[in-house]
Motif scaffolding. Sequence first.
Motif, PDB file in Angstrom:
ATOM      1  N   VAL A   1     -47.907 -16.113 -53.625  1.00 25.13           N
ATOM      2  CA  VAL A   1     -48.303 -15.354 -52.439  1.00 25.13           C
ATOM      3  C   VAL A   1     -48.681 -16.351 -51.347  1.00 25.13           C
ATOM      4  O   VAL A   1     -49.486 -17.254 -51.580  1.00 25.13           O
TER       5      VAL A   1
ATOM      6  N   ASP B   1     -49.636  -9.395 -49.311  1.00 24.40           N
ATOM      7  CA  ASP B   1     -49.118 -10.748 -49.093  1.00 24.40           C
ATOM      8  C   ASP B   1     -48.946 -10.998 -47.597  1.00 24.40           C
ATOM      9  O   ASP B   1     -48.296 -11.941 -47.185  1.00 24.40           O
TER      10      ASP B   1
ATOM     11  N   TYR C   1     -47.099 -12.754 -59.057  1.00 22.59           N
ATOM     12  CA  TYR C   1     -47.164 -12.639 -57.606  1.00 22.59           C
ATOM     13  C   TYR C   1     -48.046 -11.449 -57.227  1.00 22.59           C
ATOM     14  O   TYR C   1     -48.957 -11.571 -56.406  1.00 22.59           O
TER      15      TYR C   1
ATOM     16  N   GLY D   1     -52.273 -11.354 -54.990  1.00 23.98           N
ATOM     17  CA  GLY D   1     -52.311 -10.956 -53.586  1.00 23.98           C
ATOM     18  C   GLY D   1     -53.721 -11.054 -53.012  1.00 23.98           C
ATOM     19  O   GLY D   1     -54.711 -11.135 -53.736  1.00 23.98           O
TER      20      GLY D   1
END
Length: 127
Positions: free
Chosen positions: A108, A73, A40, A44
């Motif tokens: 994201v 994000d 994750y 971004g």
Amino acid sequence: MKILGFYQEFWPEKAGTPAGGIRDFVRQQPSVDETDVAQYLGTGHELVVFMGAVGDILGSDERILGGDNIVTDGEWVWRADLAFYLTRYHLELPEEFLNKARENQYVVPDVDRDRLLHVDEEVDLIL
């Protein structure tokens, strides 16, 4: 905008009061979803991009390409090297952020251009 990995070693005083030093958040064991959280972090939206690499401030000889880039994000912003520190040193991250990553199934979300520009303006004020 919330700063993730708001450690005194990484963010200027203009950003506010840091959560502490990065060493305060090092853990011996990874969380069960550390790999997913790192993914994750690594995906971004880039806001600020610097050329070059930064050294590991916790002591390894590793260098992180683009480590001081700033990504988001849409709600949280963080340095690109945060994923490195998470997987290398098993950093403890705020539960609020972890819940968001989990709710998004570690993907994201898309962020519209206006929101990215707004977050970028906020980041510019503190860098």
